[in-house]
Design an enzyme around this catalytic site. Structure first.
Site, PDB file in Angstrom:
ATOM      1  N   LYS A  99       1.046  -2.507  -5.094  1.00 56.90           N
ATOM      2  CA  LYS A  99       2.243  -1.964  -5.747  1.00 56.90           C
ATOM      3  C   LYS A  99       2.094  -1.853  -7.262  1.00 56.90           C
ATOM      4  CE  LYS A  99       5.505  -2.670  -2.063  1.00 56.90           C
ATOM      5  NZ  LYS A  99       6.718  -3.323  -1.532  1.00 56.90           N
ATOM      6  N   ARG A 138       2.807  -8.380   4.177  1.00 56.80           N
ATOM      7  CA  ARG A 138       2.513  -6.991   4.546  1.00 56.80           C
ATOM      8  C   ARG A 138       1.403  -6.488   3.636  1.00 56.80           C
ATOM      9  NH1 ARG A 138       4.052  -1.759   3.294  1.00 56.80           N
ATOM     10  NH2 ARG A 138       4.467  -0.401   5.065  1.00 56.80           N
TER      11      ARG A 138
HETATM   12  C1  PT1 Z   1       7.917  -3.977   1.824  1.00 57.22           C
HETATM   13  C2  PT1 Z   1       7.590  -2.625   2.126  1.00 57.22           C
HETATM   14  C3  PT1 Z   1       7.928  -2.140   3.422  1.00 57.22           C
HETATM   15  N1  PT1 Z   1       6.999  -1.779   1.230  1.00 57.22           N
HETATM   16  C4  PT1 Z   1       8.792  -4.253   3.984  1.00 57.22           C
HETATM   17  N2  PT1 Z   1       8.514  -2.972   4.328  1.00 57.22           N
HETATM   18  C5  PT1 Z   1       6.760  -0.509   1.586  1.00 57.22           C
HETATM   19  N3  PT1 Z   1       9.380  -5.069   4.882  1.00 57.22           N
HETATM   20  C6  PT1 Z   1       7.090  -0.045   2.868  1.00 57.22           C
HETATM   21  C7  PT1 Z   1       5.400   0.307  -5.866  1.00 57.22           C
HETATM   22  O1  PT1 Z   1       6.127  -0.305  -6.665  1.00 57.22           O
HETATM   23  O2  PT1 Z   1       7.670  -4.498   0.640  1.00 57.22           O
HETATM   24  N4  PT1 Z   1       8.503  -4.746   2.744  1.00 57.22           N
HETATM   25  N5  PT1 Z   1       7.662  -0.858   3.755  1.00 57.22           N
HETATM   26  C8  PT1 Z   1       6.109   0.412   0.592  1.00 57.22           C
HETATM   27  N6  PT1 Z   1       7.014   0.739  -0.459  1.00 57.22           N
HETATM   28  C9  PT1 Z   1       6.636   0.697  -1.793  1.00 57.22           C
HETATM   29  C10 PT1 Z   1       7.554   0.307  -2.758  1.00 57.22           C
HETATM   30  C11 PT1 Z   1       5.337   0.987  -2.143  1.00 57.22           C
HETATM   31  C12 PT1 Z   1       7.164   0.196  -4.089  1.00 57.22           C
HETATM   32  C13 PT1 Z   1       4.934   0.910  -3.464  1.00 57.22           C
HETATM   33  C14 PT1 Z   1       5.838   0.474  -4.445  1.00 57.22           C
HETATM   34  O3  PT1 Z   1       4.291   0.769  -6.180  1.00 57.22           O
END
Ligand code: PT1
Length: 277
Positions: free
Chosen positions: A220, A254
């Site tokens: 992230k 995850r």
């Molecule tokens: C998470 C999650 C998810 N993240 C759960 N499910 C994502 N339970 C998808 C960034 O800041 O943390 N928990 N499903 C992916 N989403 C992101 C959000 C990907 C922010 C990247 C960022 O780069």
């Protein structure tokens, strides 16, 4: 701690990895809307071989700025992958916010619903309640399209904890037993770097609910902001963050890079086991 996931039960006495399986054209560049379910199965097989206890299959990106896909497109992406994944010895999670996708995924054998909107969509609670599937309730401020537009909190940890407690209560009223519920603070979902760091520092507060805590930190922006590295070079930072999360009470991590996350968690588990015994 245990998490009941449909016909399977996850033993969380040691921390476990949830491997990411994105069934999206931007992740698996195939140049079109069609996605090959056999490629998804190959990814699931690899994630299982690398030690993931859960595979999280998603057909819609929720990264900052991501655009939504239609329900029928989401169904076409995830259901064939789920039908194949459930043949393997792993808990199969569907990453969705849509009740119709939840219902179809559970009918195809999925054991868990991972919802970044915490079952807030009309009909989502009911889609899970009538089943034995587990649910991961995540906190998000806004939607992926706008969530990073100047997010503000008084006390981010207290507000995230209160939101999750309210969603857990809504699940229980709908008939979803606590033994089926996990919670996730939603790193990067409507949070600044400082909000994310405060949530990681005080992750133990969320654990006080007595439910398994899930974290998603892998690759992230917060990892990039701290290390100065682009998304393809965030592996070490992601594993470091995952290890800290588990030391502060997270049960499920995850991750995209499953083998490395499993190694990191095995080190934590070995040290923590000595503390208990
Ligand atoms: C998470 C999650 C998810 N993240 C759960 N499910 C994502 N339970 C998808 C960034 O800041 O943390 N928990 N499903 C992916 N989403 C992101 C959000 C990907 C922010 C990247 C960022 O780069």
């Amino acid at each position: 701690m245990k998490l009941v996931c449909g016909s399977r039960t996850l033993d969380l006495a040691t921390p476990q990895v949830m491997g990411v399986v994105n069934v999206t054209p931007d992740s698996f560049s195939d140049g079109g809307a069609y996605f090959d379910p056999d490629a998804a199965l190959a990814r699931v097989e690899r994630v299982v071989a690398e030690g993931a206890a859960i595979v999280d299959i998603g057909g819609e990106s929720t990264r900052p700025g991501a655009a939504p896909v239609s329900a029928s497109e989401e169904l076409h992406r995830v259901i064939p992958a789920i039908e194949r994944a459930v043949r393997l010895p792993v808990v199969v999670s569907v990453d969705t916010s849509r009740p119709e996708v939840m219902r179809a995924a559970i009918a195809a054998g999925a054991h868990m619903v991972n919802d970044v909107r915490a079952l807030a969509a009309p009909g989502a609670l009911a889609a899970v309640a009538g089943t034995r599937a587990a649910v991961c309730l995540m906190h998000m401020r806004g939607s992926p399209a706008d969530m990073q537009d100047d997010p503000r909190y008084g006390d981010v940890v207290a507000e995230v904890a209160a939101f999750l407690a309210a969603r857990v209560a809504a699940c229980e009223r709908a008939g979803i037993a606590r033994e089926r519920i996990a919670i996730d603070p939603g790193f990067g979902f409507g949070k600044t770097l400082e909000h994310n760091l405060e949530l990681l520092r005080r992750l133990g507060t969320l654990g006080e609910a007595g439910l398994p805590v899930v974290v998603g930190l892998s690759r992230k922006r917060m990892i990039g902001a701290i290390t100065g590295r682009p998304v393809g070079e965030r592996l070490a930072g992601s594993v470091a963050a995952a290890v800290i999360a588990v030391l502060r009470g997270a049960c499920i991590v995850r991750a995209h890079d499953v083998a490395e996350a499993v190694d990191g968690l095995r080190i934590v588990a070995a040290v923590m086991q000595g503390e208990n015994g």
